[in-house]
Design a protein around this motif. Structure first.
Motif, mmCIF file in Angstrom:
data_model
loop_
_atom_site.group_PDB
_atom_site.id
_atom_site.type_symbol
_atom_site.label_atom_id
_atom_site.label_comp_id
_atom_site.label_asym_id
_atom_site.label_seq_id
_atom_site.Cartn_x
_atom_site.Cartn_y
_atom_site.Cartn_z
ATOM 1 N N GLY A 107 0.803 -1.213 0.000
ATOM 2 C CA GLY A 107 0.000 0.000 0.000
ATOM 3 C C GLY A 107 0.833 1.259 0.000
ATOM 4 N N ILE A 108 0.246 2.344 0.466
ATOM 5 C CA ILE A 108 0.921 3.640 0.494
ATOM 6 C C ILE A 108 2.085 3.596 1.488
ATOM 7 C CG2 ILE A 108 0.658 6.098 1.052
ATOM 8 C CD1 ILE A 108 -2.274 5.848 0.192
ATOM 9 N N LYS A 109 3.254 4.038 1.043
ATOM 10 C CA LYS A 109 4.439 4.035 1.905
ATOM 11 C C LYS A 109 4.364 5.185 2.909
ATOM 12 C CE LYS A 109 6.027 0.754 -0.772
ATOM 13 N NZ LYS A 109 5.907 -0.661 -0.382
ATOM 14 N N THR A 110 4.752 4.886 4.147
ATOM 15 C CA THR A 110 4.662 5.887 5.217
ATOM 16 C C THR A 110 5.995 6.101 5.923
ATOM 17 O OG1 THR A 110 4.011 4.181 6.807
ATOM 18 C CG2 THR A 110 2.232 5.327 5.631
ATOM 19 N N GLY A 111 7.092 5.680 5.298
ATOM 20 C CA GLY A 111 8.385 5.823 5.952
ATOM 21 C C GLY A 111 8.555 4.901 7.138
ATOM 22 N N GLY A 112 7.858 3.765 7.124
ATOM 23 C CA GLY A 112 7.988 2.792 8.210
ATOM 24 C C GLY A 112 7.001 2.978 9.339
ATOM 25 N N VAL A 113 6.174 4.030 9.276
ATOM 26 C CA VAL A 113 5.199 4.285 10.345
ATOM 27 C C VAL A 113 3.997 3.364 10.195
ATOM 28 C CG1 VAL A 113 3.563 5.965 11.299
ATOM 29 C CG2 VAL A 113 5.879 6.678 10.698
ATOM 30 N N LYS A 114 3.581 2.772 11.306
ATOM 31 C CA LYS A 114 2.392 1.936 11.311
ATOM 32 C C LYS A 114 1.595 2.207 12.579
ATOM 33 C CE LYS A 114 0.756 -2.833 10.789
ATOM 34 N NZ LYS A 114 1.148 -4.240 10.528
ATOM 35 N N MET A 115 0.350 2.604 12.405
ATOM 36 C CA MET A 115 -0.546 2.776 13.540
ATOM 37 C C MET A 115 -1.223 1.427 13.785
ATOM 38 S SD MET A 115 -0.127 5.901 14.457
ATOM 39 C CE MET A 115 -1.440 6.088 15.674
ATOM 40 N N ILE A 116 -1.110 0.944 15.005
ATOM 41 C CA ILE A 116 -1.615 -0.383 15.353
ATOM 42 C C ILE A 116 -2.814 -0.250 16.281
ATOM 43 C CG2 ILE A 116 -1.070 -2.538 16.550
ATOM 44 C CD1 ILE A 116 1.843 -2.111 15.655
ATOM 45 N N GLU A 117 -3.906 -0.886 15.891
ATOM 46 C CA GLU A 117 -5.099 -0.863 16.739
ATOM 47 C C GLU A 117 -4.964 -1.902 17.840
ATOM 48 O OE1 GLU A 117 -9.466 -0.153 15.461
ATOM 49 O OE2 GLU A 117 -9.254 -2.349 15.573
ATOM 50 N N ILE A 118 -5.177 -1.476 19.059
ATOM 51 C CA ILE A 118 -5.120 -2.391 20.198
ATOM 52 C C ILE A 118 -6.476 -2.430 20.891
ATOM 53 C CG2 ILE A 118 -2.642 -2.087 20.587
ATOM 54 C CD1 ILE A 118 -3.493 -0.251 22.991
ATOM 55 N N SER A 119 -6.770 -3.577 21.465
ATOM 56 C CA SER A 119 -8.005 -3.739 22.230
ATOM 57 C C SER A 119 -7.702 -3.638 23.715
ATOM 58 C CB SER A 119 -8.646 -5.094 21.923
ATOM 59 O OG SER A 119 -9.010 -5.186 20.562
ATOM 60 N N THR A 120 -8.544 -2.943 24.436
ATOM 61 C CA THR A 120 -8.411 -2.810 25.886
ATOM 62 C C THR A 120 -9.767 -3.114 26.518
ATOM 63 O OG1 THR A 120 -9.114 -0.500 26.176
ATOM 64 C CG2 THR A 120 -6.853 -0.866 25.393
ATOM 65 N N PRO A 121 -9.828 -3.301 27.832
ATOM 66 C CA PRO A 121 -11.122 -3.536 28.488
ATOM 67 C C PRO A 121 -12.100 -2.379 28.307
ATOM 68 C CG PRO A 121 -9.326 -4.219 29.917
ATOM 69 C CD PRO A 121 -8.702 -3.503 28.761
#
Length: 347
Positions: free
Chosen positions: A41-55
């Motif tokens: 996909g679109i290159k972001t310079g290595g940046v990745k936003m990761i979705e995390i689950s919490t209570p």
């Protein structure tokens, strides 16, 4: 005779030049592989936003990959608690040339990650599960996953390893004792006694009155504690990435976990102690200690003797931020541990 000698020299010279050319070509290929961005996909310079689950719902945390190496991927857990990844930027001057991929990561509530502004999230066990979700999202596993935790990050890394060491290739505990109780004792019986008694008395008075917002508190701590045990440089010479990271500390997270005092822990981590559990760690482990650290270097050495496969790195001129004030020894030792562990895994 001279003719044969000249021919021989010419052949040797050509072989030497060919070998050099092959070596240069190999280095270029290695560099190309290290720098290649294989993300889709679109290159972001290595940046990745990761979705995390919490209570209490889903949030996103920020990561950024530097380099590409399928065998050596180092995830960095910064300290504070509540600081940012930014003080690790010194790694960029050392790890790429060794081909070691590394990943910046702002924990929930810090830096570029979401901040739910709710102390219920400032919890060690929840952060352990967050790291595990980040690991999965980044595709890290026991064939490549090195985890480095510095200061509070060392607490998080060691606690993560006790639950999930089957996912690790190597663990680095940097400048963090494995007992908050022992740390408090060291701060009180060793560090405090090195301070001018009058200065210490005034600091204690401010702390007793819980007057932590008093500007005098930091005015006393910086020259008498910070520049002696946190980073052994004059305050006006502290590296910019350190200042930038520290200026962004999430105070709610810091006080909830650490407590407001700079001498020992008084927050949620006050009774944290995993000394008896260290023998359970079988993953290759490097503990890093420093002579002038807020953490007892003898304790850091002891950690390496308690885990099943431990190595100790001592920084004789370093303090808590020994990746800066004893940089050569710190970086060489870190790189050696990662490469040695990689070599052993191949055999």
């Amino acid at each position: 005779m001279n003719t044969y000698t000249n021919i021989l020299l010419s052949i040797v010279s050509m072989l030497f030049l060919a070998a050099c050319s092959d070596k240069t070509r190999e280095e270029n290929l290695n560099l190309s592989a290290y720098l290649k961005d294989s993300s889709l996909g679109i290159k972001t310079g290595g940046v990745k936003m990761i979705e995390i689950s919490t209570p209490k719902g889903k949030f996103k945390v920020w990561t950024k990959r530097i380099g590409n190496n399928p065998k050596m991927k180092l995830l960095l857990l910064n300290g504070g608690p509540g600081a940012t990844h930014e003080y690790f930027e010194c790694m960029e001057s050392f790890l790429p040339q060794e081909g070691i991929e590394f990943i910046y990561y702002d924990q929930l509530g810090t830096g570029n990650s979401d901040n739910p502004n709710d102390p219920v999230f400032w919890d060690l066990n929840r952060y352990v599960e967050e790291v595990e979700q980040v690991r999965i999202a980044l595709g890290l596993d026991k064939s490549n996953f090195y985890l480095l935790g510095h200061s509070w990050g060392g607490i998080l890394a060691s606690q993560y390893a006790l639950k999930y060491q089957q996912n690790l290739k190597g663990l680095i505990i940097s400048n963090m004792m494995m007992s908050a109780i022992d740390y408090d004792k060291y701060a009180d019986t060793v560090l405090a006694k090195q301070m001018d008694p009058k200065v210490l008395a005034r600091i204690r008075e401010i702390e007793k009155n819980k007057d932590f917002e008093n500007p005098e508190y930091m005015q006393l701590l910086i020259p008498n504690f910070y520049t002696k045990h946190i980073l052994r440089l004059d305050a006006d010479k502290w590296p910019e990435p350190v200042n930038r990271s520290f200026s962004k500390i999430n105070q709610s997270l810091y006080v909830t976990m650490q407590g407001p005092s700079e001498f020992g822990l008084s927050g949620k981590l006050e009774k944290w102690d995993i000394k008896k559990e260290l023998p359970k760690l079988v993953v290759p482990t490097l503990s890093i200690g420093a002579e002038y650290d807020t953490m007892d270097p003898n304790h850091m050495k002891w950690i390496a003797s308690q885990v099943k496969n431990g190595t100790y790195l001592y920084c004789p001129n370093g303090s808590h931020m020994s990746m800066y004030d004893d940089q050569d020894i710190y970086m060489k030792g870190l790189i050696k541990f990662i490469k040695d562990t990689d070599d052993k895994s191949i055999k």
